[in-house]
Design an enzyme around this catalytic site. Structure first.
Site, PDB file in Angstrom:
ATOM      1  N   TYR A 291       0.694  -1.121  -0.059  1.00  0.00           N
ATOM      2  CA  TYR A 291       0.140  -0.087   0.074  1.00  0.00           C
ATOM      3  C   TYR A 291       0.852   1.340  -0.048  1.00  0.00           C
ATOM      4  O   TYR A 291       0.515   2.287  -0.654  1.00  0.00           O
ATOM      5  CB  TYR A 291      -0.876   0.103   1.313  1.00  0.00           C
ATOM      6  CG  TYR A 291      -2.214  -0.719   0.807  1.00  0.00           C
ATOM      7  CD1 TYR A 291      -3.217  -0.029  -0.193  1.00  0.00           C
ATOM      8  CD2 TYR A 291      -2.354  -2.108   1.267  1.00  0.00           C
ATOM      9  CE1 TYR A 291      -4.367  -0.858  -0.736  1.00  0.00           C
ATOM     10  CE2 TYR A 291      -3.619  -3.067   0.639  1.00  0.00           C
ATOM     11  CZ  TYR A 291      -4.387  -2.074  -0.044  1.00  0.00           C
ATOM     12  OH  TYR A 291      -5.248  -2.957  -0.590  1.00  0.00           O
TER      13      TYR A 291
ATOM     14  N   ARG B  54       1.864   1.757  -3.509  1.00  0.00           N
ATOM     15  CA  ARG B  54       0.582   2.491  -4.371  1.00  0.00           C
ATOM     16  C   ARG B  54       0.172   3.722  -3.901  1.00  0.00           C
ATOM     17  O   ARG B  54      -0.284   4.477  -4.736  1.00  0.00           O
ATOM     18  CB  ARG B  54      -0.609   1.499  -4.048  1.00  0.00           C
ATOM     19  CG  ARG B  54      -0.438  -0.053  -4.685  1.00  0.00           C
ATOM     20  CD  ARG B  54      -1.446  -0.867  -4.538  1.00  0.00           C
ATOM     21  NE  ARG B  54      -2.659  -0.240  -5.345  1.00  0.00           N
ATOM     22  CZ  ARG B  54      -3.947  -0.898  -5.154  1.00  0.00           C
ATOM     23  NH1 ARG B  54      -4.467  -1.277  -4.012  1.00  0.00           N
ATOM     24  NH2 ARG B  54      -4.586  -0.666  -6.146  1.00  0.00           N
TER      25      ARG B  54
ATOM     26  N   ASP C  17      -8.229   5.673  -5.852  1.00  0.00           N
ATOM     27  CA  ASP C  17      -7.013   6.398  -6.122  1.00  0.00           C
ATOM     28  C   ASP C  17      -7.502   7.927  -5.724  1.00  0.00           C
ATOM     29  O   ASP C  17      -6.351   8.802  -6.006  1.00  0.00           O
ATOM     30  CB  ASP C  17      -6.336   6.314  -7.330  1.00  0.00           C
ATOM     31  CG  ASP C  17      -7.456   6.600  -8.393  1.00  0.00           C
ATOM     32  OD1 ASP C  17      -8.290   7.129  -8.554  1.00  0.00           O
ATOM     33  OD2 ASP C  17      -7.110   5.994  -9.671  1.00  0.00           O
TER      34      ASP C  17
ATOM     35  N   HIS D  25     -15.190   0.876  -3.399  1.00  0.00           N
ATOM     36  CA  HIS D  25     -14.110   0.080  -2.730  1.00  0.00           C
ATOM     37  C   HIS D  25     -13.180   1.046  -1.805  1.00  0.00           C
ATOM     38  O   HIS D  25     -12.075   0.693  -1.781  1.00  0.00           O
ATOM     39  CB  HIS D  25     -13.112  -0.538  -3.939  1.00  0.00           C
ATOM     40  CG  HIS D  25     -14.253  -1.436  -4.896  1.00  0.00           C
ATOM     41  ND1 HIS D  25     -13.652  -1.924  -6.123  1.00  0.00           N
ATOM     42  CD2 HIS D  25     -15.043  -2.173  -4.316  1.00  0.00           C
ATOM     43  CE1 HIS D  25     -14.634  -3.006  -6.342  1.00  0.00           C
ATOM     44  NE2 HIS D  25     -15.530  -2.930  -5.493  1.00  0.00           N
TER      45      HIS D  25
ATOM     46  N   GLU E 138     -10.200  -2.758 -24.928  1.00  0.00           N
ATOM     47  CA  GLU E 138     -10.351  -4.242 -25.097  1.00  0.00           C
ATOM     48  C   GLU E 138     -11.404  -4.709 -24.634  1.00  0.00           C
ATOM     49  O   GLU E 138     -12.269  -4.140 -23.818  1.00  0.00           O
ATOM     50  CB  GLU E 138      -9.220  -4.760 -23.724  1.00  0.00           C
ATOM     51  CG  GLU E 138      -7.849  -4.291 -23.942  1.00  0.00           C
ATOM     52  CD  GLU E 138      -7.106  -5.082 -25.196  1.00  0.00           C
ATOM     53  OE1 GLU E 138      -7.462  -5.941 -25.717  1.00  0.00           O
ATOM     54  OE2 GLU E 138      -6.047  -4.401 -25.445  1.00  0.00           O
TER      55      GLU E 138
HETATM   56  P1  NAD Z   1      -8.844  -4.349 -13.870  1.00  0.00           P
HETATM   57  O1  NAD Z   1      -7.508  -4.036 -13.668  1.00  0.00           O
HETATM   58  O2  NAD Z   1      -9.543  -5.619 -13.840  1.00  0.00           O
HETATM   59  O3  NAD Z   1      -9.277  -3.996 -15.507  1.00  0.00           O
HETATM   60  C1  NAD Z   1      -8.909  -2.799 -15.848  1.00  0.00           C
HETATM   61  C2  NAD Z   1      -9.635  -2.497 -17.444  1.00  0.00           C
HETATM   62  O4  NAD Z   1      -9.256  -1.194 -17.914  1.00  0.00           O
HETATM   63  C3  NAD Z   1      -9.360  -3.594 -18.470  1.00  0.00           C
HETATM   64  O5  NAD Z   1     -10.557  -4.042 -19.300  1.00  0.00           O
HETATM   65  C4  NAD Z   1      -8.465  -2.793 -19.469  1.00  0.00           C
HETATM   66  O6  NAD Z   1      -8.841  -3.148 -20.905  1.00  0.00           O
HETATM   67  C5  NAD Z   1      -9.161  -1.321 -19.197  1.00  0.00           C
HETATM   68  N1  NAD Z   1      -8.147  -0.373 -19.862  1.00  0.00           N
HETATM   69  C6  NAD Z   1      -6.849  -0.221 -19.875  1.00  0.00           C
HETATM   70  N2  NAD Z   1      -6.270   0.810 -19.995  1.00  0.00           N
HETATM   71  C7  NAD Z   1      -7.312   1.660 -20.217  1.00  0.00           C
HETATM   72  C8  NAD Z   1      -7.440   3.131 -20.880  1.00  0.00           C
HETATM   73  N3  NAD Z   1      -6.410   3.599 -21.117  1.00  0.00           N
HETATM   74  N4  NAD Z   1      -8.788   3.527 -21.059  1.00  0.00           N
HETATM   75  C9  NAD Z   1      -9.929   2.833 -20.802  1.00  0.00           C
HETATM   76  N5  NAD Z   1      -9.819   1.604 -20.406  1.00  0.00           N
HETATM   77  C10 NAD Z   1      -8.538   0.823 -20.022  1.00  0.00           C
HETATM   78  O7  NAD Z   1      -9.812  -3.184 -13.250  1.00  0.00           O
HETATM   79  P2  NAD Z   1     -11.240  -3.085 -12.340  1.00  0.00           P
HETATM   80  O8  NAD Z   1     -12.141  -3.749 -13.187  1.00  0.00           O
HETATM   81  O9  NAD Z   1     -11.425  -1.778 -11.956  1.00  0.00           O
HETATM   82  O10 NAD Z   1     -11.049  -3.959 -11.107  1.00  0.00           O
HETATM   83  C11 NAD Z   1      -9.925  -4.023 -10.331  1.00  0.00           C
HETATM   84  C12 NAD Z   1     -10.172  -3.844  -9.050  1.00  0.00           C
HETATM   85  O11 NAD Z   1      -9.032  -3.221  -8.439  1.00  0.00           O
HETATM   86  C13 NAD Z   1     -11.041  -2.628  -8.695  1.00  0.00           C
HETATM   87  O12 NAD Z   1     -12.068  -3.204  -7.779  1.00  0.00           O
HETATM   88  C14 NAD Z   1     -10.332  -1.541  -8.172  1.00  0.00           C
HETATM   89  O13 NAD Z   1     -10.882  -1.335  -6.627  1.00  0.00           O
HETATM   90  C15 NAD Z   1      -8.984  -2.101  -7.878  1.00  0.00           C
HETATM   91  N6  NAD Z   1      -7.880  -1.161  -8.587  1.00  0.00           N
HETATM   92  C16 NAD Z   1      -8.119   0.218  -8.400  1.00  0.00           C
HETATM   93  C17 NAD Z   1      -7.249   0.961  -8.901  1.00  0.00           C
HETATM   94  C18 NAD Z   1      -7.210   2.596  -8.902  1.00  0.00           C
HETATM   95  O14 NAD Z   1      -7.713   2.997  -7.968  1.00  0.00           O
HETATM   96  N7  NAD Z   1      -6.639   3.326  -9.883  1.00  0.00           N
HETATM   97  C19 NAD Z   1      -6.107   0.397  -9.613  1.00  0.00           C
HETATM   98  C20 NAD Z   1      -5.922  -0.842  -9.788  1.00  0.00           C
HETATM   99  C21 NAD Z   1      -7.041  -1.836  -9.143  1.00  0.00           C
END
Ligand code: NAD
Ligand code: ZN
Length: 247
Positions: A66, A69, A103, A118, A215
């Site tokens: 964490y 991150r 984030d 979340h 994707e």
């Molecule tokens: P995921 O990592 O499972 O999927 C990410 C999705 O984003 C993929 O389908 C990918 O194709 C797409 N993607 C990648 N680049 C992109 C872009 N530039 N524009 C649009 N789409 C794009 O993420 P999820 O579905 O959010 O699930 C992951 C879990 O992890 C969530 O519950 C979340 O809380 C957590 N998480 C949060 C963060 C954050 O806060 N930034 C980062 C990582 C994971």
């Protein structure tokens, strides 16, 4: 980038619009997604770190992850996609963000109506007495922060695997989705439940559903329309189309 006539019309006539966002929303800010190749930290999968079981087994390891991150998130900025959603809030009669992201980038970009399903990595609380903790005060010997009220273990205020979503955030998200005319599903792979069920719930209630993701995902087949573009490219184009339509 071209926005379809159908999507432009749906947005121009919509009273309530919801943006459902996931990790891909922040990818172009430099925050790694979970399922992308950058999403592996020291060979651990998030499933091995983001749980109470993992935390109790090795709190220092989980805190190290964490801390890494948090550092990334503090150093990055919202991208044009986040700013476009903040702009949409001022262009549409009702606009709500339902995010799986922890984030805080939507708020930093200026959006105000946000349900965080979340949690938020900028907050922490004590697992014994529940007291919110302003800042982490790591115990030097263990690297784990300690509660300033009861000396219990402090954890990040994020939802881990196997945990319930915060009730007020979930209920607000459900209400927004169920009354939406348009639901945009942005940058989410649609595999983390119950959150991933929300866009389909919107569709069943009559919303026009649109996926914005370079994707295909688990949700693609359910959508009325898919835009195979990154969020930082597609969302500013959507805002321009909306501004032209309004002007
Ligand atoms: P995921 O990592 O499972 O999927 C990410 C999705 O984003 C993929 O389908 C990918 O194709 C797409 N993607 C990648 N680049 C992109 C872009 N530039 N524009 C649009 N789409 C794009 O993420 P999820 O579905 O959010 O699930 C992951 C879990 O992890 C969530 O519950 C979340 O809380 C957590 N998480 C949060 C963060 C954050 O806060 N930034 C980062 C990582 C994971
Ligand atoms: Zn405490």
């Amino acid at each position: 980038m071209k926005i379809s006539q159908r999507l432009r019309d749906a947005l121009l006539s919509a009273r309530r619009v919801v943006a459902f966002t996931g990790a891909g929303m922040s990818a172009e800010s430099g925050v790694p997604t979970f399922r992308g190749h950058q999403g592996i930290w020291k060979k651990f999968r998030p499933e091995e770190l983001a749980s109470m079981e993992a935390f109790l087994r090795n709190p220092a390891l989980v805190w190290e992850w964490y801390a890494a991150r948090k550092k990334i998130i503090r150093e990055v900025e919202p991208n044009p996609g986040h700013y476009a959603l903040a702009r949409m809030e001022s262009l549409l009669p009702s606009f709500t963000i339902v995010t799986q992201n922890i984030d805080n980038l939507h708020r930093r970009a200026g959006s105000s109506t946000i349900f965080e399903l979340h949690g938020n990595i900028e907050r922490n609380y004590c697992i014994d007495c529940g007291a919110p903790q302003e800042e982490e005060r790591p115990i030097p010997s263990s690297g784990t922060p300690e509660c300033n009220e009861c000396s219990g273990l402090v954890r990040p205020d994020v939802v881990w695997f196997g945990e319930m979503l915060p009730e007020d955030q979930w209920e607000g998200a459900e209400r927004a989705i169920e009354s939406a005319d348009v639901v945009l599903s942005i940058g989410t792979s649609g595999v983390v439940y119950p959150a991933a069920g929300l866009p389909v719930r919107g569709k069943q209630r009559g919303a026009y559903t649109v996926e914005i993701n370079p994707e295909p995902t688990e949700l693609s087949d359910w959508m009325d329309e898919v835009v195979r573009e990154s969020s930082a490219a597609a969302l500013p184009a959507l805002v321009s189309a909306l501004e032209r339509g309004r002007g």
